[in-house]
Design a protein around this motif. Structure first.
Motif, PDB file in Angstrom:
ATOM      1  N   VAL A   1      -9.454  -3.723   2.513  1.00  0.00           N
ATOM      2  CA  VAL A   1      -8.769  -4.808   1.789  1.00  0.00           C
ATOM      3  C   VAL A   1      -7.698  -5.475   2.668  1.00  0.00           C
ATOM      4  O   VAL A   1      -7.015  -6.401   2.230  1.00  0.00           O
TER       5      VAL A   1
ATOM      6  N   VAL B   1      -2.559  -0.326   3.491  1.00  0.00           N
ATOM      7  CA  VAL B   1      -3.630  -0.299   2.480  1.00  0.00           C
ATOM      8  C   VAL B   1      -4.916   0.223   3.133  1.00  0.00           C
ATOM      9  O   VAL B   1      -4.984   0.336   4.358  1.00  0.00           O
TER      10      VAL B   1
ATOM     11  N   ASP C   1       1.529  -2.520  -4.668  1.00  0.00           N
ATOM     12  CA  ASP C   1       0.325  -1.704  -4.768  1.00  0.00           C
ATOM     13  C   ASP C   1      -0.470  -2.226  -5.962  1.00  0.00           C
ATOM     14  O   ASP C   1       0.072  -2.912  -6.831  1.00  0.00           O
ATOM     15  N   ASN C   2      -1.779  -1.895  -6.006  1.00  0.00           N
ATOM     16  CA  ASN C   2      -2.558  -2.334  -7.171  1.00  0.00           C
ATOM     17  C   ASN C   2      -2.823  -1.182  -8.141  1.00  0.00           C
ATOM     18  O   ASN C   2      -3.547  -1.350  -9.107  1.00  0.00           O
ATOM     19  N   ASN C   3      -2.235  -0.030  -7.845  1.00  0.00           N
ATOM     20  CA  ASN C   3      -2.427   1.128  -8.724  1.00  0.00           C
ATOM     21  C   ASN C   3      -1.377   1.094  -9.839  1.00  0.00           C
ATOM     22  O   ASN C   3      -0.176   1.187  -9.581  1.00  0.00           O
TER      23      ASN C   3
ATOM     24  N   GLY D   1       0.828  -1.214   0.000  1.00  0.00           N
ATOM     25  CA  GLY D   1       0.000   0.000   0.000  1.00  0.00           C
ATOM     26  C   GLY D   1       0.854   1.253   0.000  1.00  0.00           C
ATOM     27  O   GLY D   1       1.249   1.750   1.043  1.00  0.00           O
ATOM     28  N   VAL D   2       1.153   1.739  -1.216  1.00  0.00           N
ATOM     29  CA  VAL D   2       2.050   2.896  -1.340  1.00  0.00           C
ATOM     30  C   VAL D   2       1.232   4.196  -1.425  1.00  0.00           C
ATOM     31  O   VAL D   2       1.318   4.939  -2.401  1.00  0.00           O
ATOM     32  N   GLY D   3       0.399   4.436  -0.422  1.00  0.00           N
ATOM     33  CA  GLY D   3      -0.374   5.687  -0.343  1.00  0.00           C
ATOM     34  C   GLY D   3       0.447   6.724   0.401  1.00  0.00           C
ATOM     35  O   GLY D   3       1.680   6.696   0.375  1.00  0.00           O
ATOM     36  N   ASN D   4      -0.229   7.618   1.102  1.00  0.00           N
ATOM     37  CA  ASN D   4       0.491   8.672   1.830  1.00  0.00           C
ATOM     38  C   ASN D   4       1.368   8.111   2.942  1.00  0.00           C
ATOM     39  O   ASN D   4       2.557   8.435   3.041  1.00  0.00           O
TER      40      ASN D   4
ATOM     41  N   LYS E   1       1.532   3.419  -9.939  1.00  0.00           N
ATOM     42  CA  LYS E   1       2.599   3.285  -8.931  1.00  0.00           C
ATOM     43  C   LYS E   1       3.513   2.091  -9.221  1.00  0.00           C
ATOM     44  O   LYS E   1       4.692   2.110  -8.867  1.00  0.00           O
TER      45      LYS E   1
ATOM     46  N   MET F   1       0.348  -6.423  -7.291  1.00  0.00           N
ATOM     47  CA  MET F   1      -0.078  -7.434  -6.319  1.00  0.00           C
ATOM     48  C   MET F   1       0.021  -8.858  -6.868  1.00  0.00           C
ATOM     49  O   MET F   1       0.100  -9.811  -6.106  1.00  0.00           O
TER      50      MET F   1
HETATM   51  P1  ATP Z   1      -3.280   8.075  -1.943  1.00  0.00           P
HETATM   52  O1  ATP Z   1      -3.563   9.533  -1.767  1.00  0.00           O
HETATM   53  O2  ATP Z   1      -1.963   7.791  -2.643  1.00  0.00           O
HETATM   54  O3  ATP Z   1      -4.405   7.270  -2.507  1.00  0.00           O
HETATM   55  P2  ATP Z   1      -3.951   7.212   0.703  1.00  0.00           P
HETATM   56  O4  ATP Z   1      -3.045   6.807   1.802  1.00  0.00           O
HETATM   57  O5  ATP Z   1      -4.957   8.250   0.956  1.00  0.00           O
HETATM   58  O6  ATP Z   1      -2.990   7.566  -0.495  1.00  0.00           O
HETATM   59  P3  ATP Z   1      -5.468   4.763   0.589  1.00  0.00           P
HETATM   60  O7  ATP Z   1      -6.801   4.781  -0.058  1.00  0.00           O
HETATM   61  O8  ATP Z   1      -5.370   4.637   2.070  1.00  0.00           O
HETATM   62  O9  ATP Z   1      -4.694   6.003   0.025  1.00  0.00           O
HETATM   63  O10 ATP Z   1      -4.621   3.587  -0.049  1.00  0.00           O
HETATM   64  C1  ATP Z   1      -3.306   3.358   0.285  1.00  0.00           C
HETATM   65  C2  ATP Z   1      -2.614   2.655  -0.866  1.00  0.00           C
HETATM   66  O11 ATP Z   1      -3.112   1.316  -0.967  1.00  0.00           O
HETATM   67  C3  ATP Z   1      -2.856   3.316  -2.213  1.00  0.00           C
HETATM   68  O12 ATP Z   1      -1.611   3.497  -2.863  1.00  0.00           O
HETATM   69  C4  ATP Z   1      -3.725   2.313  -2.968  1.00  0.00           C
HETATM   70  O13 ATP Z   1      -3.425   2.305  -4.352  1.00  0.00           O
HETATM   71  C5  ATP Z   1      -3.313   0.999  -2.325  1.00  0.00           C
HETATM   72  N1  ATP Z   1      -4.337  -0.060  -2.441  1.00  0.00           N
HETATM   73  C6  ATP Z   1      -5.682   0.059  -2.377  1.00  0.00           C
HETATM   74  N2  ATP Z   1      -6.282  -1.146  -2.528  1.00  0.00           N
HETATM   75  C7  ATP Z   1      -5.278  -2.039  -2.684  1.00  0.00           C
HETATM   76  C8  ATP Z   1      -5.236  -3.450  -2.897  1.00  0.00           C
HETATM   77  N3  ATP Z   1      -6.352  -4.188  -2.949  1.00  0.00           N
HETATM   78  N4  ATP Z   1      -4.025  -4.025  -3.022  1.00  0.00           N
HETATM   79  C9  ATP Z   1      -2.898  -3.294  -2.975  1.00  0.00           C
HETATM   80  N5  ATP Z   1      -2.867  -1.965  -2.769  1.00  0.00           N
HETATM   81  C10 ATP Z   1      -4.038  -1.346  -2.632  1.00  0.00           C
END
Ligand code: ATP
Length: 216
Positions: free
Chosen positions: A158, A154, A117-119, A91-94, A122, A135
């Motif tokens: 999920v 993440v 990550d699944n995006n 999960g490479v979010g914030n 990224k 993933m």
């Molecule tokens: P961002 O602003 O980059 O979306 P965030 O921390 O607000 O960051 P989240 O919605 O918490 O975002 O998600 C965190 C990360 O987990 C995101 O990079 C997202 O792409 C990734 N993610 C979401 N669902 C899955 C999944 N099923 N498998 C792997 N990674 C996932």
């Protein structure tokens, strides 16, 4: 490898704290330290420090204190600091990005080597020198590096689904930064860090307890 020491969990949790402080002392050329000095620096009462150290057979002498070099080499072994522990992050979010950019190896021997990550945007990028994989490569990559620790950053919805995949690999521990409570077999350890809850309870403590009380 020698049999791991069975020390109380509360003691084990303080070891990295002691280790970091002793490293600084050692670097500054200090050869011994008293439990009172240690207590002042790490903010743990000296009776607790003496009890903790007695588990390792390190008994300080009255008026002399503890030998810094002895303690340091003991902690290095106990904390497995001679070996690099490779970690994966999912999960490479914030929050995930912040952790990937943080230099853990400065103070300990753990290193995040893979991120997932699944995006699509990224996948294939490097975040703080760490490659991000899709993933579909999770199991294969974890296997390849013999990864035993995974960090989950993440969305909570999920988290369980990903955990179910992790438990089928060699992963022994999961650091869960999501608010989800995870179900795992007893062979897997979970360390749950919910920053929002931590902050909320901290604010409560600040408002309800005396100023001089240490918050742990
Ligand atoms: P961002 O602003 O980059 O979306 P965030 O921390 O607000 O960051 P989240 O919605 O918490 O975002 O998600 C965190 C990360 O987990 C995101 O990079 C997202 O792409 C990734 N993610 C979401 N669902 C899955 C999944 N099923 N498998 C792997 N990674 C996932």
């Amino acid at each position: 490898m020698s049999e791991p020491l069975k020390i109380p969990k509360a003691t084990a949790k303080r070891l990295p704290l002691y280790y970091r402080f002793l490293q600084n002392l050692y670097r500054s050329g200090k050869q011994r330290v008293s439990s009172a000095e240690l207590s002042e620096a790490v903010k743990v009462d000296s009776a607790t420090i003496r009890r903790d150290f007695s588990y390792f057979g390190a008994l300080g002498k009255k008026g002399y204190g503890y030998n810094v070099h002895y303690l340091l080499s003991f902690f290095r072994k106990t904390l497995n600091q001679d070996e690099l522990t490779k970690v994966a992050l999912i999960g490479v979010g914030n929050l995930g990005t912040a952790l990937l950019k943080y230099n853990f190896t400065k103070n300990n021997n753990t290193k995040i080597v893979f991120a997932f990550d699944n995006n699509e945007e990224k996948i294939g990028t490097l975040v703080g020198d760490v490659p991000v994989f899709g993933m579909d490569e999770l199991e294969e990559k974890l296997q390849e590096e013999g990864i035993q620790v995974a960090i989950l950053t993440v969305p909570s919805g999920v988290a369980q689904m990903i955990t179910d995949r992790l438990v089928k690999t060699n992963v022994k521990g999961i650091v869960n930064f999501t608010p989800a409570r995870l179900t795992v077999p007893s062979s897997i350890s979970i360390h749950h860090i919910d920053l929002a809850v931590e902050l909320q309870s901290f604010v409560y403590f600040i408002n309800h307890y005396a100023e001089d009380e240490t918050i742990v």
